[in-house]
Enzyme design. Structure first.
Site, PDB file in Angstrom:
ATOM      1  N   LYS A 289      18.522   0.970  -7.297  1.00 24.79           N
ATOM      2  CA  LYS A 289      17.967   0.554  -5.713  1.00 24.79           C
ATOM      3  C   LYS A 289      17.141   1.859  -6.500  1.00 24.79           C
ATOM      4  O   LYS A 289      17.113   3.642  -6.899  1.00 24.79           O
ATOM      5  CB  LYS A 289      18.733   0.989  -5.101  1.00 24.79           C
ATOM      6  CG  LYS A 289      19.635  -0.201  -4.378  1.00 24.79           C
ATOM      7  CD  LYS A 289      20.532   0.114  -2.817  1.00 24.79           C
ATOM      8  CE  LYS A 289      20.436  -1.772  -1.877  1.00 24.79           C
ATOM      9  NZ  LYS A 289      21.771  -1.138  -0.878  1.00 24.79           N
ATOM     10  N   ARG A 324      28.861  -3.386  -4.743  1.00 22.28           N
ATOM     11  CA  ARG A 324      28.142  -4.926  -5.149  1.00 22.28           C
ATOM     12  C   ARG A 324      27.204  -4.257  -6.120  1.00 22.28           C
ATOM     13  O   ARG A 324      26.138  -3.296  -5.625  1.00 22.28           O
ATOM     14  CB  ARG A 324      27.211  -4.550  -3.338  1.00 22.28           C
ATOM     15  CG  ARG A 324      26.570  -6.007  -3.529  1.00 22.28           C
ATOM     16  CD  ARG A 324      25.181  -6.617  -2.354  1.00 22.28           C
ATOM     17  NE  ARG A 324      24.793  -7.101  -2.527  1.00 22.28           N
ATOM     18  CZ  ARG A 324      23.024  -7.440  -2.791  1.00 22.28           C
ATOM     19  NH1 ARG A 324      22.822  -5.975  -3.030  1.00 22.28           N
ATOM     20  NH2 ARG A 324      22.469  -8.273  -2.665  1.00 22.28           N
TER      21      ARG A 324
HETATM   22  C1  8Y7 Z   1      23.051  -4.934  -0.064  1.00 18.60           C
HETATM   23  C2  8Y7 Z   1      23.193  -5.970   0.456  1.00 18.60           C
HETATM   24  C3  8Y7 Z   1      20.877  -5.403  -0.450  1.00 18.60           C
HETATM   25  C4  8Y7 Z   1      24.022  -3.665   0.439  1.00 18.60           C
HETATM   26  C5  8Y7 Z   1      24.730  -5.211   1.117  1.00 18.60           C
HETATM   27  C6  8Y7 Z   1      19.217  -4.953  -3.013  1.00 18.60           C
HETATM   28  C7  8Y7 Z   1      21.880  -8.182   0.487  1.00 18.60           C
HETATM   29  C8  8Y7 Z   1      18.878  -4.573  -1.088  1.00 18.60           C
HETATM   30  N1  8Y7 Z   1      21.962  -4.240  -0.616  1.00 18.60           N
HETATM   31  N2  8Y7 Z   1      24.772  -6.010   1.103  1.00 18.60           N
HETATM   32  N3  8Y7 Z   1      22.202  -6.935  -0.181  1.00 18.60           N
HETATM   33  N4  8Y7 Z   1      24.294  -4.010   0.663  1.00 18.60           N
HETATM   34  N5  8Y7 Z   1      26.527  -5.604   2.492  1.00 18.60           N
HETATM   35  O1  8Y7 Z   1      18.292  -4.044  -3.540  1.00 18.60           O
HETATM   36  O2  8Y7 Z   1      24.195  -2.249   0.192  1.00 18.60           O
HETATM   37  O3  8Y7 Z   1      20.013  -4.839  -3.624  1.00 18.60           O
HETATM   38  S1  8Y7 Z   1      19.436  -6.296  -0.716  1.00 18.60           S
END
Ligand code: 8Y7
Length: 349
Positions: A289, A324
């Site tokens: 990020k 994640r």
């Molecule tokens: C997150 C996410 C994204 C996160 C959860 C990216 C779909 C943006 N970020 N889901 N999703 N937590 N639970 O940079 O931080 O991956 S999308």
């Protein structure tokens, strides 16, 4: 209104943690038996007034929030929450892959998911709607076409979560074998999503976001980011429970980067342990990020691997149950060494 929060502090690991938990001088952080806290910060907020004091575990062990922090989490998609689990990211969005059309996009995403599973991902998170800062909405038909063939193929042999905000797609994904729903709107975006979770019985990740993806980074504002995100998640968990979703099927996520400045993100990571008092599993996503880019000076997201792993290790130390990540092998390797060094009983050599 006066409200009390408890933020676990003074972390102890491995055999020391287990000995202190057995002696009643420390509590299991997020129910994890090899991460213990010996102190907690008691935070009281009354309107704009916030007061803080630090207490030994023995002085707060009978506090109702201590029960929530220390109780074992189980029953969430068959995952074992006495350790950190890895959720590998499988994006099915045109900007992630080559422009060879839908068929090629599907095949590439499936191959990518299988590779991440091979690298040790416990969960594969399939998403077709970019919710990154500044992104626009995707139609439900487009999102379905992107994700369902990938969900079906991966769910045959792996634990798949589906990153969607739409109730109808949650139901369809359940039919294709998805085991978890990851909703970055915490069931707020679509009025039909709560019933979809209740009726499918799938566990759900409730993530905090301030504002809509397209505009959320313009002017994020909080009184106290940690307490505000905590209150928001607490309300979403309570609403879900009232609707008929048991706490054992809920995970919370502070939503790094979703309507937050770098200062907000860092404050959430520093005080991450407070979220354990919500009494549910804790997920953190910081992989590649912008925050990692700012801290490392690395402008290319794909080159933010080491910075991301560093952040993931910190979240694991704070008892995150699920991380994640894009870079599954690198994170699994880092956690293998980290776990072996802090809790040798966890590895067989
Ligand atoms: C997150 C996410 C994204 C996160 C959860 C990216 C779909 C943006 N970020 N889901 N999703 N937590 N639970 O940079 O931080 O991956 S999308």
């Amino acid at each position: 209104m006066n409200k009390t929060y408890l933020r676990p502090l003074s972390l102890v690991f491995g055999a020391d943690a287990m000995a202190m938990i057995a002696a009643g001088t420390a509590g299991a952080l997020g129910g994890i038996p090899h991460i213990a806290f010996t102190h907690a910060e008691k935070i009281m907020r009354d309107g704009k007034l916030i007061s803080r004091s630090i207490h030994a575990f023995t002085d707060i062990k009978n506090h109702p929030l201590t029960d929530e922090i220390t109780k074992l989490r189980d029953g969430f998609a068959g995952l074992s929450f006495n350790r950190c689990n890895i959720m590998g990211i499988v994006n099915v969005t045109p900007d992630s892959f080559s422009d060879g059309g839908q068929h090629e996009e599907t095949a590439l995403a499936i191959a990518h998911g299988l590779a991440l599973a091979e690298q040790g991902a416990d969960i594969l998170d399939v998403g077709g709607e970019s919710t990154r800062p500044g992104s626009n909405e995707v139609s439900i038909d487009e999102e379905r076409t992107r994700i369902m063939p990938v969900v079906a193929a991966l769910a045959a042999n792996h634990r798949v979560s589906v990153d969607t905000r739409k109730g109808l797609l949650m139901r369809e994904a359940a039919g294709f074998g998805a085991k978890i729903i990851n909703d970055v709107s915490a069931l707020k975006f679509d009025a039909a999503s709560v019933a979809a979770i209740v009726e499918t019985g799938l566990p759900v990740v409730l993530m905090h976001a301030q504002g809509e993806p397209r505009t959320m980074q313009l002017a994020p504002k909080y009184q106290d980011v940690v307490l505000d995100v905590y209150d928001w998640l607490e309300e979403r968990v309570a609403g879900a429970v009232t609707a008929g979703i048991p706490k054992s099927l809920i995970a919370v996520d502070p939503g790094i980067g979703f309507g937050k400045t770098i200062h907000h993100n860092l404050e959430l990571l520093r005080q991450l342990s407070i979220f354990h008092s919500l009494g549910v599993a804790l997920l953190v996503g910081l992989s590649r990020k912008n925050m990692v880019g700012v801290l490392t000076g690395e402008k290319t997201a794909a080159k933010r691997v080491a910075g991301s792993v560093g952040g993931s290790v910190q979240a694991a130390m704070m008892g995150a149950h699920i991380l994640r990540v894009h870079d599954v092998k690198e994170t699994v390797d880092a956690l293998a060494v980290f776990n072996a060094a802090l809790a040798p009983h966890l590895v067989s050599l």
